[in-house]
Structure formats: C-alpha cells, structure tokens
Design a protein around this motif. Structure first.
Motif, PDB file in Angstrom:
ATOM      1  N   MET A 112       0.843  -1.205   0.000  1.00 42.89           N
ATOM      2  CA  MET A 112       0.000   0.000   0.000  1.00 42.89           C
ATOM      3  C   MET A 112       0.877   1.253   0.000  1.00 42.89           C
ATOM      4  O   MET A 112       0.573   2.231  -0.686  1.00 42.89           O
ATOM      5  N   LEU A 113       1.962   1.224   0.769  1.00 44.13           N
ATOM      6  CA  LEU A 113       2.864   2.388   0.802  1.00 44.13           C
ATOM      7  C   LEU A 113       3.442   2.619  -0.595  1.00 44.13           C
ATOM      8  O   LEU A 113       3.507   3.742  -1.093  1.00 44.13           O
ATOM      9  N   TYR A 114       3.818   1.534  -1.232  1.00 44.30           N
ATOM     10  CA  TYR A 114       4.405   1.590  -2.569  1.00 44.30           C
ATOM     11  C   TYR A 114       3.385   2.162  -3.562  1.00 44.30           C
ATOM     12  O   TYR A 114       3.674   3.051  -4.339  1.00 44.30           O
ATOM     13  N   ARG A 115       2.146   1.653  -3.449  1.00 44.59           N
ATOM     14  CA  ARG A 115       1.103   2.105  -4.377  1.00 44.59           C
ATOM     15  C   ARG A 115       0.772   3.577  -4.165  1.00 44.59           C
ATOM     16  O   ARG A 115       0.319   4.253  -5.073  1.00 44.59           O
ATOM     17  N   HIS A 116       0.954   4.066  -2.934  1.00 42.34           N
ATOM     18  CA  HIS A 116       0.617   5.463  -2.660  1.00 42.34           C
ATOM     19  C   HIS A 116       1.852   6.349  -2.557  1.00 42.34           C
ATOM     20  O   HIS A 116       1.811   7.424  -1.972  1.00 42.34           O
ATOM     21  N   HIS A 117       2.931   5.856  -3.158  1.00 36.74           N
ATOM     22  CA  HIS A 117       4.187   6.620  -3.268  1.00 36.74           C
ATOM     23  C   HIS A 117       4.665   7.150  -1.922  1.00 36.74           C
ATOM     24  O   HIS A 117       5.034   8.306  -1.782  1.00 36.74           O
ATOM     25  N   LYS A 118       4.587   6.290  -0.934  1.00 39.01           N
ATOM     26  CA  LYS A 118       5.073   6.704   0.396  1.00 39.01           C
ATOM     27  C   LYS A 118       6.308   5.893   0.767  1.00 39.01           C
ATOM     28  O   LYS A 118       6.483   4.765   0.294  1.00 39.01           O
ATOM     29  N   GLN A 119       7.097   6.451   1.637  1.00 39.92           N
ATOM     30  CA  GLN A 119       8.311   5.787   2.125  1.00 39.92           C
ATOM     31  C   GLN A 119       7.942   4.580   2.978  1.00 39.92           C
ATOM     32  O   GLN A 119       6.932   4.614   3.694  1.00 39.92           O
ATOM     33  N   SER A 120       8.791   3.559   2.959  1.00 36.60           N
ATOM     34  CA  SER A 120       8.561   2.411   3.851  1.00 36.60           C
ATOM     35  C   SER A 120       8.707   2.871   5.297  1.00 36.60           C
ATOM     36  O   SER A 120       9.446   3.811   5.573  1.00 36.60           O
ATOM     37  N   PHE A 121       8.026   2.161   6.206  1.00 45.47           N
ATOM     38  CA  PHE A 121       8.184   2.479   7.630  1.00 45.47           C
ATOM     39  C   PHE A 121       9.517   1.937   8.134  1.00 45.47           C
ATOM     40  O   PHE A 121       9.962   0.884   7.686  1.00 45.47           O
ATOM     41  N   ALA A 122      10.087   2.639   9.108  1.00 45.40           N
ATOM     42  CA  ALA A 122      11.300   2.090   9.726  1.00 45.40           C
ATOM     43  C   ALA A 122      10.967   1.800  11.181  1.00 45.40           C
ATOM     44  O   ALA A 122      10.333   2.616  11.847  1.00 45.40           O
ATOM     45  N   TYR A 123      11.334   0.636  11.666  1.00 43.60           N
ATOM     46  CA  TYR A 123      11.118   0.330  13.083  1.00 43.60           C
ATOM     47  C   TYR A 123      12.305  -0.485  13.569  1.00 43.60           C
ATOM     48  O   TYR A 123      12.952  -1.193  12.798  1.00 43.60           O
ATOM     49  N   PRO A 124      12.581  -0.446  14.841  1.00 46.17           N
ATOM     50  CA  PRO A 124      13.816  -1.074  15.337  1.00 46.17           C
ATOM     51  C   PRO A 124      13.796  -2.602  15.368  1.00 46.17           C
ATOM     52  O   PRO A 124      14.842  -3.215  15.535  1.00 46.17           O
ATOM     53  N   GLY A 125      12.654  -3.226  15.201  1.00 45.76           N
ATOM     54  CA  GLY A 125      12.660  -4.687  15.214  1.00 45.76           C
ATOM     55  C   GLY A 125      11.290  -5.265  14.917  1.00 45.76           C
ATOM     56  O   GLY A 125      10.273  -4.612  15.152  1.00 45.76           O
ATOM     57  N   VAL A 126      11.276  -6.469  14.350  1.00 42.34           N
ATOM     58  CA  VAL A 126      10.017  -7.166  14.074  1.00 42.34           C
ATOM     59  C   VAL A 126      10.128  -8.579  14.631  1.00 42.34           C
ATOM     60  O   VAL A 126      11.151  -9.240  14.422  1.00 42.34           O
ATOM     61  N   TYR A 127       9.109  -9.029  15.324  1.00 43.03           N
ATOM     62  CA  TYR A 127       9.098 -10.409  15.826  1.00 43.03           C
ATOM     63  C   TYR A 127       7.750 -11.031  15.497  1.00 43.03           C
ATOM     64  O   TYR A 127       6.724 -10.342  15.484  1.00 43.03           O
ATOM     65  N   ASP A 128       7.804 -12.336  15.229  1.00 44.39           N
ATOM     66  CA  ASP A 128       6.586 -13.030  14.848  1.00 44.39           C
ATOM     67  C   ASP A 128       6.256 -14.062  15.931  1.00 44.39           C
ATOM     68  O   ASP A 128       7.094 -14.928  16.233  1.00 44.39           O
ATOM     69  N   THR A 129       5.066 -13.978  16.506  1.00 44.92           N
ATOM     70  CA  THR A 129       4.723 -14.950  17.551  1.00 44.92           C
ATOM     71  C   THR A 129       4.632 -16.368  16.978  1.00 44.92           C
ATOM     72  O   THR A 129       4.819 -17.350  17.688  1.00 44.92           O
ATOM     73  N   LEU A 130       4.380 -16.450  15.671  1.00 45.01           N
ATOM     74  CA  LEU A 130       4.327 -17.767  15.046  1.00 45.01           C
ATOM     75  C   LEU A 130       5.719 -18.406  15.063  1.00 45.01           C
ATOM     76  O   LEU A 130       5.888 -19.583  15.391  1.00 45.01           O
ATOM     77  N   ASP A 131       6.712 -17.608  14.725  1.00 47.00           N
ATOM     78  CA  ASP A 131       8.095 -18.094  14.727  1.00 47.00           C
ATOM     79  C   ASP A 131       8.498 -18.509  16.152  1.00 47.00           C
ATOM     80  O   ASP A 131       9.075 -19.576  16.371  1.00 47.00           O
ATOM     81  N   LEU A 132       8.151 -17.672  17.106  1.00 47.35           N
ATOM     82  CA  LEU A 132       8.509 -17.985  18.499  1.00 47.35           C
ATOM     83  C   LEU A 132       7.808 -19.260  18.957  1.00 47.35           C
ATOM     84  O   LEU A 132       8.385 -20.099  19.644  1.00 47.35           O
ATOM     85  N   ALA A 133       6.554 -19.421  18.524  1.00 53.99           N
ATOM     86  CA  ALA A 133       5.796 -20.614  18.920  1.00 53.99           C
ATOM     87  C   ALA A 133       6.483 -21.879  18.401  1.00 53.99           C
ATOM     88  O   ALA A 133       6.580 -22.881  19.104  1.00 53.99           O
ATOM     89  N   HIS A 134       6.988 -21.817  17.147  1.00 53.33           N
ATOM     90  CA  HIS A 134       7.686 -22.975  16.579  1.00 53.33           C
ATOM     91  C   HIS A 134       8.911 -23.335  17.407  1.00 53.33           C
ATOM     92  O   HIS A 134       9.250 -24.504  17.552  1.00 53.33           O
ATOM     93  N   LYS A 135       9.568 -22.313  17.948  1.00 54.63           N
ATOM     94  CA  LYS A 135      10.800 -22.582  18.693  1.00 54.63           C
ATOM     95  C   LYS A 135      10.497 -23.056  20.116  1.00 54.63           C
ATOM     96  O   LYS A 135      11.140 -23.946  20.634  1.00 54.63           O
ATOM     97  N   ILE A 136       9.516 -22.415  20.714  1.00 56.62           N
ATOM     98  CA  ILE A 136       9.280 -22.694  22.132  1.00 56.62           C
ATOM     99  C   ILE A 136       8.407 -23.940  22.318  1.00 56.62           C
ATOM    100  O   ILE A 136       8.605 -24.712  23.241  1.00 56.62           O
ATOM    101  N   TYR A 137       7.475 -24.134  21.406  1.00 57.58           N
ATOM    102  CA  TYR A 137       6.630 -25.343  21.465  1.00 57.58           C
ATOM    103  C   TYR A 137       6.687 -26.094  20.130  1.00 57.58           C
ATOM    104  O   TYR A 137       5.709 -26.149  19.391  1.00 57.58           O
TER     105      TYR A 137
END
Ligand SMILES: Nc1ncnc2c1ncn2[C@@H]1O[C@H](COP(=O)(O)OP(=O)(O)OP(=O)(O)O)[C@@H](O)[C@H]1O
Length: 827
Positions: free
Chosen positions: A565-590
């Motif tokens: 959507m950002l690309y389609r509306h000619h906007k800059q990508s968001f920048a954030y200090p980190g991304v985590y996925d609970t799905l990924d964590l679930a695979h590791k922990i359980y």
C-alpha cells in the motif's frame, strides 16, 4: 479458428466437446487426441458463456498446462487469462495462498522440490545410520507415502510419528531394514526440519489443501467457485488428489480423461480402477471412448494393440487414422551393452540427416540414459540428457535461489546453510555445527544472522520493559498483497505495564469487499461511511509504530500488504527497530504442537482474550501469548549470552556479508538480483563454463517471469514458486535445440517423436528387477506400452547379449518386427 478445428474432429471427439451437461469419463488410448479435446471443450464452454472463472483444468505437468493455455488462447484470447489451468500441486498452492488467513502454514514459506527432500533425507539418514545413498530411493517414497497415509485419520487425531509409521507398516509391510529400524525417527526429524525452516514439500501442499477443504465454509466457497472441472491423465492422479477433486466437484460437472494403459505412477499412490469405480458410482458419468489414433503408422498401432492383448492390459484398442502402413519395428542386439549403444549411434547417423530432428532415445533407468549419453557424445552425435537440462535443479541455480529464498524468509536455515557453505562465503563446517547446537536457548542458525552483538531477543525484551511493543493486525479485501486493499488497521501499544495506547481505524477500499465480507464482516457501505482515506490511515499507523518493536502472528503477511500500500501510494517504507513473529517464536518454544495457530496457542496458554477474527480481540490474545513467550525467552537469556561470547566473533563478518547481500537483493528486480550476485558478489567465480550458461538461461527465465506491477518481494516469491513447481520437469523447448534427447520413459510421458529408440530391452533391466520384486510387473508393461506409443514413424528396440531379451519384446507378437544381430567388431 474454433469452427475450423471443429471440422477436423471425429464423431467421438465431438461428443465429448459438445456434452457440457453431464459428467464425463473419457477413455482415450495413446495418441487419440485427448489433450486437443480438453482444449476444445473448454473453448466450447466459453462460447456457451460459461464464466471462465468457473472452469478448472488440472493437468499432469506444467508444460501440459502451458500448452493447453496456448491452445485455448487461439480460440479465445480474452477469456483464457481467467481460467484456472494448473497442475495439481500448483492448484493446491493456489488454494492455500488464497486461504492464507486460514492455513496452518506461515507465509511466505518455501516450497522445496523432490531433490531438496532427498538432500534433507540424505543428511538425516547419514546422521542416524552413517549409511549413504543406497537407501535413498526407498526412503523418499516411504516418507511420501506415510505422509499421505496420515490423511486416513482425522486432522483432530493426535498421531505421533512412531504410531503413524507402525500403523502404516502394518498395512504396507516393508523389508527394508533402515525403514524398519529408523523409519519413524527419520520421518519425525524430516518434519521437524521442514517446520523449523518454514518449508513445505509437495505432499504438504496436498495435505494442507485437504485440511482447508474440511472447513465447511471454505469448502462451500470453493465448491461454488468451480462449475466445470476437467482432469487430464486421470490414471496417474493419486487417491489423495482425487479426494480433493471429489470434494471440489460436489454436484458440479466433472470430466476425467485418461488411459488405464498409461498408468505409470501406481507406485506413488495412484489406483485408477478403484478411483473410476468410485467416480462412476457418485457422478454417474457418460462414458466416451476415443478410438482413432492420429499419431502412429498403421503397423506401429497394430503392434501396440497386439501388445495390449498379449500382455493382458486393459482392452482399449484404437484404430489408425494414418494411411501410411509404415515400417516394422526394428529389434537389434549388441554383443555387449557398449555394442548396443554403438549400434544405436550408427543407426542414428546412418539413417537420419540433420532434417530429422524428431528422434528420442528412451530408457528404463537414469543410469542407462547416462551411459548412452556419454557414448553418443563421444561419437559426436549431438544429444542431451534430459536429467541434465532440468535447469531449476542444477546446483548453480539452486545456489542463487537459496539467496532469494532466504531474503524473503529469514527463518529458512536450510537456504541460509547453502549460502554460508558456498565458496564465495565459505563459513567453516565446525562453526556451522556448533551454531546448530544452540537451539536449546531458542537460538536457531538463522537467529545468528539476525543478532547484533547481543541476544537476538534483546530488543523484544527491552521493548516490553519500556512499554514499546506494537502488536498489529490488518484486514483486507483479499489475500493478494499486491492488489487487494487494506480495510482495517488495528494495533495496540503495550508492555510490562499493560496496554498503553490503541489504534483502530477503518479504511475506504478502492474496490468492493466482495466475499471477504464473510471473513471480516465489514460492508462496502460501512467502509464508505466510516473509513478513512488510505494515505491518512497509513500516516496514522506510521506515527503509531514509530520507534516501536512490531509484533504479530504471521506478521510477514500484514507487513507485506502495508508495504504494498505504501508503494502504491508513493510513500516511504516504515522504519522500526525490530520485528518479531509470535508464530516463529511458537515454533521454537513449542516445536511439537500439532499446529501453531493463534487459537491453539491461546488455548494452551489460557489467554483471557479469545481470538475470534475480530482484529482487536486477536491482537489482545497475541499480546498475552507474547508476554508468555517473553518470560520463556528470559529464562534462557544466560545460555544465549554464553553462546554469543563463544561464537559471535567468528560469525560477525559472515553475518554482515549475508545481510548486505540479502538486503541488496530486495531492492532489485529478480533478474538484476541474479546479475548482482554473479558479478558484485562474485558468485560467477565458483562455476564452470556450462554452469555459467545455465545461469544465463536462468537470468532469461527470471526476466520473462518478471511482472512490473508486482513488488520486488512478490516477484521473488513468484520465481521461487515457479522453480519449485517446475523443478522436476523437462522443458521441451530446450530439448529441441537440434539435440537428440536421451530420457527415461517416465520423462517421456505425453511426448511424441518420429523415431524412437528404446534401449536396454533386457530381462532384469526392463522390466526392472526391483519393480517386479515389489509386485509392479503390470506397471512395467504399461511403461513399455507408453514407450512404444511415443513413436510416430518408426520404433527401434535394442538389447544386448549376456542377459536374455526382455519378454516384453516378445509380447508384441510376431509380424511387426525385424530382428538384427551385430557383433561388436562389426559395429
Ligand atoms: N481430430 C484430429 N485430427 C487430426 N489430428 C488430431 C486430431 N485429434 C488429435 N490429433 C493429433 O494427434 C496427436 C495426438 O494427440 P494428443 O497429443 O492430444 O493425444 P493424447 O491422447 O493426449 O496422447 P497421449 O495420451 O499418448 O499423450 C497430436 O499431434 C494431435 O494434434
């Protein structure tokens, strides 16, 4: 065009094309034009104003799908784009992709092909038994069959691999000592490996599609979608695949096309007679047999019919269309295998000049194809071994695909390991082994390549302590991240002190919500009234997540559509200090949960908020799951630090190299990424001349597949899916670059050539001793029939002394063959 082709059809073919009110069973012996008929019937349906989106054609190979599309395109250029013409696996992938929100798979996952499966199994078997390749053949089909067998039980039944394999072996006993002793463990480790790396194999595609179609809502939606289903090569459709067709078809029109005598994949689970029995009972189809053969000379066709009779195959005989009587089959015998191959070489160079390009050499096994190829090459006959031109399976192409695959799926340690072992990077083996041992601290190989100088979970833990975690969920008009619109954005900002802030906005879409209404419940009217314009909503989101750690369950999907959507509306990508996925964590922990859906985790952890497809409710449940995971991650913090202290200094350089490479890849079109890897990263220094030629072909293929309107990431996804689904296939165009193809009979399915040489017609070779031992003699006979019927003008059968001539040659009967015997010194 349609009218002109209609005129050429015979009466039986017309009956098939015109009958669009009944379900059909079309029995079509080799060369009687079933492919042509399917294409014409589809065009006829379009003529009758059947919407193209309600027609599904399933083919056996991607090549067949492409040819069918081209053929139908000649009749109706406009509508062909809206038809679904796919192979079975590709269709399952399509269905799962459309049901991204309901699937148990985490997108984007990597589809692995059969050679990857073998590669993974080889490693597992070696680790367990220290035995190498000789067990591979059996093990691959064993794993495939057990995975399919799992579908005999309901998805709710919890079945550990040990019990599953025990039940399977009771029904299908095996004498293979490795299967008996290690089968269950190998299966468990293989499945675990795929999960950890977020990969799926071909069987998983079928299993997941079956799983999704068990849901009454999803099932009803897909049943409503397709009114006409046509299946080519039904004889090689596995029981599991047929089950999916049956579910989809319900009461709709279905047409199965095939030839019992061309069943050559019974060993992989096709059982055409049982399937047709069931089909007849449920769908009561009109049965039509195509009888006129348009391919072969009169003599060749009579020989094929005679073979059917003498070998007691299914009694479907055809009559020749050709006026040409044709030449008898030439059977020759060499004094040795070498002499046999030299005779083939001599015959080819004597009889056929450069204009006669339509020649093929067919063998029962890959190893014979290899010997023939080598010797013909020595003799200066331009030939090509089909096995070698599976571009997507070559090491060099796989090396580059690994980089792309990892770039879009940073959990894919399988791809990552390929990258770091590659000579341009070359991480040492001992270090890789050590890094693999750090899983107990929830540090997987891929985590080492995300971690800064400290714990990879540090930003998450800190974010939590500072109340700077944003849990995010978006709803959209559909699941195509490149063209669908966001209609709701919901997020909370939370941390150790609970929820601090929340964002919940509706968005005006540019198109109707359509069927997606049933998923999220928002109507077009409501969105029109209450929705914000998307640029405004994106700005709000941008502000909300600024400087925060972003988390979600399968967050990759949400971030992809936001990015689009950002690309389609000619906007800059968001920048954030980190991304985590609970799905990924679930695979590791359980790791051993039967699935890692939010609902399952919520039940396990007993969250207060229950996920129910309402964005805010789902987010609250996710945040509770996350809090639980953070506690678990904290418990292993010291362990991670001790690993980091020991190995990080060795990893750092390589990590930076891999990171900069993958970041760069995501900024370019796929084909430019290929040349970037080759030149800037110096991949080209690692390859031979031939390999470099393959990479040039791969570059061209990536260019052809590239679609401007898709984001870079989606184009990578498209290339990866294409390569996985096409890996096992022969690209016909490459075959005909003036070279004679040498291939196995399985690879020749669906092809035709003027002159066909079937080599190695000796006892124990053809029929193969192993197949006979395992009870597949009938299948060997059908394979022989498939080989015979590939020839249009002349067929050559060859064998060598030392072993008896195959009885299959005798079963053709007398009156169709000339025998010739030549000693080696006369060749
Ligand atoms: N009515 C027709 N008139 C002329 N040629 C035809 C007709 N029908 C089919 N053919 C030709 O016969 C050949 C075989 O047809 P096709 O490949 O469709 O057969 P098939 O049944 O799919 O064969 P197989 O099962 O062996 O793969 C093709 O070259 C096709 O163009």
């Amino acid at each position: 065009m349609f009218e002109r082709d209609w005129e050429t059809l015979n009466e039986d073919q017309r009956l098939v094309v015109k009958n669009i009110k009944d379900s059909l069973l079309v029995l079509a012996p080799a060369g009687t034009g079933k492919t042509k008929v399917i294409a014409m019937r589809t065009a006829y349906l379009l003529n009758q104003k059947v919407p193209p989106t309600s027609i599904l054609c399933l083919t056996f190979t991607n090549k067949a799908a492409r040819e069918m599309e081209e053929r139908i395109g000649l009749y109706d250029k406009h509508n062909v784009r809206h038809l679904t013409i796919r192979t079975f696996h590709s269709f399952c992938y399509y269905l799962i992709n459309q049901e991204k929100q309901n699937t148990r798979l985490a997108f984007p996952c990597t589809i692995i092909d059969e050679s990857d499966t073998q590669d993974i199994l080889k490693r597992i078997i070696f680790a367990l038994t220290k035995q190498e390749e000789k067990y591979m053949g059996n093990m691959t089909s064993f794993i495939e069959n057990v995975k399919k067998y799992r579908l005999n039980f309901s998805f709710d039944t919890e079945l550990k691999e040990e019990r599953l394999v025990k039940a399977y072996l009771k029904e299908y006993p095996s004498k293979d000592p490795i299967i008996l002793q290690y089968g269950a463990r190998i299966l468990r480790l293989y499945e675990k490996y795929l999960k950890e790396n977020n990969c799926v194999d071909f069987i998983d595609l079928i299993i997941e599609a079956t799983y999704l179609l068990e849901d009454p809502e999803i099932r009803a939606k897909w049943q409503k979608r397709y009114h006409y289903i046509q299946v080519d090569e039904m004889q090689d459709t596995s029981t599991r695949e047929y089950h999916i067709i049956k579910v989809l078809a319900k009461e709709n029109h279905i047409a199965l096309y095939g030839d019992f005598n061309q069943t050559i994949y019974e060993w992989r689970g096709s059982a055409p007679q049982t399937m047709i029995g069931d089909y007849k009972e449920i769908f009561n189809p009109v049965e039509i047999t195509l009888k006129t053969n348009y391919r072969s000379t009169q003599l060749l066709l009579k020989a094929a019919n005679s073979f059917i009779r003498n070998s007691n195959l299914y009694p479907s005989l055809s009559i020749p269309y050709a006026k040409e009587i044709g030449e008898p089959i030439e059977v020759f015998c060499g004094g040795s295998q070498e002499a046999e191959i030299l005779m083939i070489a001599k015959s080819i160079s004597e009889h056929y000049t450069a204009e006669h390009k339509q020649i093929a050499i067919l063998t029962r096994t890959n190893s014979l194809a290899k010997s023939i190829y080598k010797m013909l090459e020595k003799k200066g006959i331009p030939c090509i071994r089909v096995e070698d031109i599976r571009l997507m399976r070559t090491t060099e192409v796989k090396d580059l695909l690994a980089v792309m695959s990892y770039a879009i799926n940073l959990r894919n340690s399988y791809a990552l390991e390929k990258i770091i072992k590659h000579p341009v990077i070359h991480m040492e083996q001992w270090l890789i082994q050590e890094l693999k041992k750090t899983k107990s601290g929830y540090m997987y190989l891929h985590d080492w390549f995300l971690a800064e100088n400290n714990d990879p979970y540090q930003p998450l833990i800190e974010g939590y302590m500072q109340n700077k975690i944003v849990v995010l969920d978006v709803e959209s008009t559909g699941l195509d991240t490149t063209s669908d619109d966001i209609i709701q954005i919901a997020a909370i900002c939370y941390g150790k002190d609970g929820v601090k802030d929340q964002l919940d906005v509706l968005v005006k879409p540019t198109k109707s919500v359509g069927d997606s209404y049933y998923v999220h419940g928002f109507t077009d009217d409501q969105l029109e009234r209450e929705g914000l314009e998307i640029p405004h909503a994106l700005d709000l989101l941008g502000d909300f997540i600024k400087d925060k750690i972003v988390v979600g369950h399968n967050i990759k999907y949400d971030l992809s559509i936001i990015e689009s959507m950002l690309y389609r509306h000619h906007k800059q990508s968001f920048a954030y200090p980190g991304v985590y996925d609970t799905l990924d964590l679930a695979h590791k922990i359980y790791p051993y949960l039967p699935n890692h859906k939010l609902g399952t985790l919520s039940e396990l952890i007993k969250t207060q908020a229950k996920p129910n497809h309402n964005a805010l409710q789902d987010i609250l449940a996710t945040s509770e799951v996350l809090t639980h995971f953070i506690k678990k991650l904290n418990e292993k913090k010291d362990e991670r630090y001790s690993y980091l202290e020991a190995y990080y200094p060795y990893v750092q350089g390589v990590k930076e190299q891999v990171q900069s490479m993958t970041k760069e890849i995501l900024k370019k079109p796929t084909y430019e990424a290929i040349s970037y890897l080759m030149n800037s990263c110096n991949y080209k220094s690692a390859y031979s001349k031939e390999a470099l030629q393959n990479l040039r072909d791969f570059y061209k293929m990536a260019q052809q597949l590239y679609e401007e309107h898709l984001s870079y990431e989606d184009n990578i996804m498209k290339l990866l899916t294409f390569s996985a689904l096409h890996a096992s296939e022969v690209e016909q165009s490459a075959l005909f670059k003036g070279k004679i193809p040498v291939m196995t009979l399985h690879q020749a399915k669906g092809l035709e050539f003027d002159y066909v040489y079937m080599a190695g017609c000796n006892e124990d070779i053809f029929p193969s001793r192993r197949s006979v031992k395992e009870g597949y003699l009938e299948e060997e006979k059908r394979l022989f029939y498939v080989g015979m019927t590939r020839a249009k003008k002349k067929l050559y059968l060859s064998y060598h002394t030392g072993k008896k001539m195959s009885f299959l040659v005798e079963e053709i009967g007398e009156g169709f063959k000339n025998y010739r015997q030549v000693a080696l010194d006369k060749v």
